[in-house]
Design a protein around this motif. Sequence first.
Motif, PDB file in Angstrom:
ATOM      1  N   HIS A   1       0.830  -1.211   0.000  1.00 47.16           N
ATOM      2  CA  HIS A   1       0.000   0.000   0.000  1.00 47.16           C
ATOM      3  C   HIS A   1       0.867   1.266   0.000  1.00 47.16           C
ATOM      4  CE1 HIS A   1      -3.317   2.722   0.907  1.00 47.16           C
ATOM      5  NE2 HIS A   1      -2.609   3.183   1.922  1.00 47.16           N
ATOM      6  N   PHE A   2       1.916   1.247   0.820  1.00 45.76           N
ATOM      7  CA  PHE A   2       2.772   2.433   0.947  1.00 45.76           C
ATOM      8  C   PHE A   2       3.963   2.428  -0.021  1.00 45.76           C
ATOM      9  CE2 PHE A   2       1.034   2.607   5.459  1.00 45.76           C
ATOM     10  CZ  PHE A   2       0.304   3.769   5.246  1.00 45.76           C
ATOM     11  N   LYS A   3       4.008   1.387  -0.880  1.00 45.44           N
ATOM     12  CA  LYS A   3       5.120   1.238  -1.841  1.00 45.44           C
ATOM     13  C   LYS A   3       6.487   1.184  -1.140  1.00 45.44           C
ATOM     14  CE  LYS A   3       2.570   3.447  -5.632  1.00 45.44           C
ATOM     15  NZ  LYS A   3       1.282   3.519  -4.907  1.00 45.44           N
ATOM     16  N   ILE A   4       6.530   0.356  -0.120  1.00 47.99           N
ATOM     17  CA  ILE A   4       7.762   0.147   0.650  1.00 47.99           C
ATOM     18  C   ILE A   4       8.229  -1.278   0.377  1.00 47.99           C
ATOM     19  CG2 ILE A   4       8.599  -0.226   3.027  1.00 47.99           C
ATOM     20  CD1 ILE A   4       6.509   1.835   3.918  1.00 47.99           C
ATOM     21  N   LYS A   5       9.544  -1.479   0.383  1.00 46.98           N
ATOM     22  CA  LYS A   5      10.088  -2.831   0.223  1.00 46.98           C
ATOM     23  C   LYS A   5       9.645  -3.663   1.432  1.00 46.98           C
ATOM     24  CE  LYS A   5      14.576  -5.099  -0.408  1.00 46.98           C
ATOM     25  NZ  LYS A   5      14.813  -5.781   0.868  1.00 46.98           N
ATOM     26  N   ALA A   6       8.978  -4.775   1.164  1.00 49.22           N
ATOM     27  CA  ALA A   6       8.430  -5.607   2.247  1.00 49.22           C
ATOM     28  C   ALA A   6       9.539  -6.358   2.974  1.00 49.22           C
ATOM     29  CB  ALA A   6       7.417  -6.591   1.689  1.00 49.22           C
ATOM     30  N   GLY A   7       9.276  -6.696   4.222  1.00 44.25           N
ATOM     31  CA  GLY A   7      10.197  -7.529   4.990  1.00 44.25           C
ATOM     32  C   GLY A   7      10.197  -8.951   4.462  1.00 44.25           C
ATOM     33  N   THR A   8      11.072  -9.779   4.980  1.00 37.91           N
ATOM     34  CA  THR A   8      11.237 -11.133   4.436  1.00 37.91           C
ATOM     35  C   THR A   8      10.959 -12.208   5.483  1.00 37.91           C
ATOM     36  OG1 THR A   8      13.553 -10.963   5.060  1.00 37.91           O
ATOM     37  CG2 THR A   8      13.006 -10.414   2.790  1.00 37.91           C
ATOM     38  N   HIS A   9      10.238 -11.843   6.542  1.00 44.64           N
ATOM     39  CA  HIS A   9      10.073 -12.739   7.685  1.00 44.64           C
ATOM     40  C   HIS A   9      11.407 -13.056   8.341  1.00 44.64           C
ATOM     41  CE1 HIS A   9       5.851 -13.508   8.020  1.00 44.64           C
ATOM     42  NE2 HIS A   9       5.752 -13.682   6.718  1.00 44.64           N
ATOM     43  N   ARG A  10      12.335 -12.116   8.235  1.00 37.47           N
ATOM     44  CA  ARG A  10      13.523 -12.167   9.070  1.00 37.47           C
ATOM     45  C   ARG A  10      13.449 -10.933   9.962  1.00 37.47           C
ATOM     46  NH1 ARG A  10      17.618 -16.000   8.023  1.00 37.47           N
ATOM     47  NH2 ARG A  10      18.472 -15.123   9.945  1.00 37.47           N
ATOM     48  N   ALA A  11      13.875 -11.102  11.199  1.00 39.22           N
ATOM     49  CA  ALA A  11      13.571 -10.092  12.220  1.00 39.22           C
ATOM     50  C   ALA A  11      14.046  -8.684  11.861  1.00 39.22           C
ATOM     51  CB  ALA A  11      14.128 -10.535  13.568  1.00 39.22           C
ATOM     52  N   ILE A  12      15.284  -8.548  11.379  1.00 40.97           N
ATOM     53  CA  ILE A  12      15.771  -7.178  11.159  1.00 40.97           C
ATOM     54  C   ILE A  12      15.115  -6.547   9.933  1.00 40.97           C
ATOM     55  CG2 ILE A  12      17.925  -7.795   9.932  1.00 40.97           C
ATOM     56  CD1 ILE A  12      17.359  -4.850  12.446  1.00 40.97           C
ATOM     57  N   ASP A  13      14.882  -7.331   8.888  1.00 42.23           N
ATOM     58  CA  ASP A  13      14.186  -6.807   7.700  1.00 42.23           C
ATOM     59  C   ASP A  13      12.780  -6.350   8.061  1.00 42.23           C
ATOM     60  OD1 ASP A  13      16.252  -7.186   6.001  1.00 42.23           O
ATOM     61  OD2 ASP A  13      15.475  -9.005   5.059  1.00 42.23           O
ATOM     62  N   ASP A  14      12.089  -7.193   8.812  1.00 41.88           N
ATOM     63  CA  ASP A  14      10.710  -6.860   9.190  1.00 41.88           C
ATOM     64  C   ASP A  14      10.679  -5.625  10.095  1.00 41.88           C
ATOM     65  OD1 ASP A  14       9.858  -8.956   7.703  1.00 41.88           O
ATOM     66  OD2 ASP A  14       9.069 -10.158   9.343  1.00 41.88           O
ATOM     67  N   THR A  15      11.696  -5.488  10.929  1.00 45.09           N
ATOM     68  CA  THR A  15      11.743  -4.348  11.856  1.00 45.09           C
ATOM     69  C   THR A  15      11.996  -3.048  11.093  1.00 45.09           C
ATOM     70  OG1 THR A  15      12.644  -5.855  13.507  1.00 45.09           O
ATOM     71  CG2 THR A  15      12.749  -3.552  14.038  1.00 45.09           C
ATOM     72  N   LYS A  16      12.866  -3.108  10.104  1.00 49.68           N
ATOM     73  CA  LYS A  16      13.136  -1.910   9.286  1.00 49.68           C
ATOM     74  C   LYS A  16      11.899  -1.536   8.459  1.00 49.68           C
ATOM     75  CE  LYS A  16      18.166  -2.359   8.955  1.00 49.68           C
ATOM     76  NZ  LYS A  16      19.295  -2.909   8.183  1.00 49.68           N
ATOM     77  N   CYS A  17      11.231  -2.551   7.935  1.00 51.91           N
ATOM     78  CA  CYS A  17       9.996  -2.332   7.183  1.00 51.91           C
ATOM     79  C   CYS A  17       8.937  -1.710   8.108  1.00 51.91           C
ATOM     80  CB  CYS A  17       9.517  -3.670   6.617  1.00 51.91           C
ATOM     81  SG  CYS A  17       7.951  -3.594   5.743  1.00 51.91           S
ATOM     82  N   LEU A  18       8.865  -2.235   9.325  1.00 53.19           N
ATOM     83  CA  LEU A  18       7.914  -1.739  10.322  1.00 53.19           C
ATOM     84  C   LEU A  18       8.150  -0.262  10.635  1.00 53.19           C
ATOM     85  CD1 LEU A  18       5.779  -2.312  12.611  1.00 53.19           C
ATOM     86  CD2 LEU A  18       7.726  -2.825  14.075  1.00 53.19           C
ATOM     87  N   MET A  19       9.414   0.120  10.754  1.00 52.44           N
ATOM     88  CA  MET A  19       9.730   1.528  11.039  1.00 52.44           C
ATOM     89  C   MET A  19       9.188   2.430   9.920  1.00 52.44           C
ATOM     90  SD  MET A  19      13.383   3.412  11.786  1.00 52.44           S
ATOM     91  CE  MET A  19      14.115   3.063  10.195  1.00 52.44           C
ATOM     92  N   GLU A  20       9.420   2.019   8.674  1.00 50.50           N
ATOM     93  CA  GLU A  20       8.920   2.823   7.541  1.00 50.50           C
ATOM     94  C   GLU A  20       7.394   2.895   7.554  1.00 50.50           C
ATOM     95  OE1 GLU A  20      10.738   2.713   3.606  1.00 50.50           O
ATOM     96  OE2 GLU A  20      12.030   1.099   4.361  1.00 50.50           O
TER      97      GLU A  20
END
Length: 214
Positions: A155-174
């Motif tokens: 929806h926000f055109k952000i690179k999605a996380g990969t179900h790995r903790a740090i990727d998902d956390t960075k995605c979450l911040m955005e």
Amino acid sequence: PMSRIIYYDFETTGLNPYHDRIIEYAFLDDTTQEFINELVNPQRKFEKKITDITGIHPDELQDKAPIEEQIQNIIDYINPDNCRVGFETYLIAHNNDSFDKIFLNETLIRLNDNSKTTQNLEKLRLYCKHIDTLLLAKKLLPELHSHSLKSLATHFKIKAGTHRAIDDTKCLMEIYHKLLEVMSHKDTFQGEYNTKNTLLKNPHIVYGYLYRTH
């Protein structure tokens, strides 16, 4: 009040916080961008579907420290000693209220074998507030069919996380930043809190919007 925002995410052996165990965690500070991210030996087998979702294989975890040896790392990072009246720490996760928060609390309770942990647990309970971005997204964007991290990233055109903790956390911040943008345009927040940055600096406003009924 002064505040600190920490995004966090757990990958786990399953969805039951009273029975399952953490296999990876990440905590990320909004201001400094400093983070901790570690794999954890759950000291138990887990189903292949967890490996399919996360890409984490049980063999990778054999030589990792169990959560008992890593919990202090998490406590030091959150630093409940720094939490006091007038300084609040907000722990933000997606589906936090039904998942991550319970996993965190259950892990702390289970490892609660000395007075220092008891004190830390008490401080975390008193001074750390939790914000659930799933609830926030549902409240701000009721028209979306799905409010999963992946759907919100799309929806926000952000690179999605990969179900790995740090990727998902960075995605979450955005995603949290984007949600605050949406929130700042609501009629309720005109005036003092009508920009993303003012809401970012005042998480108590977001917390109040989510959890206070009046």
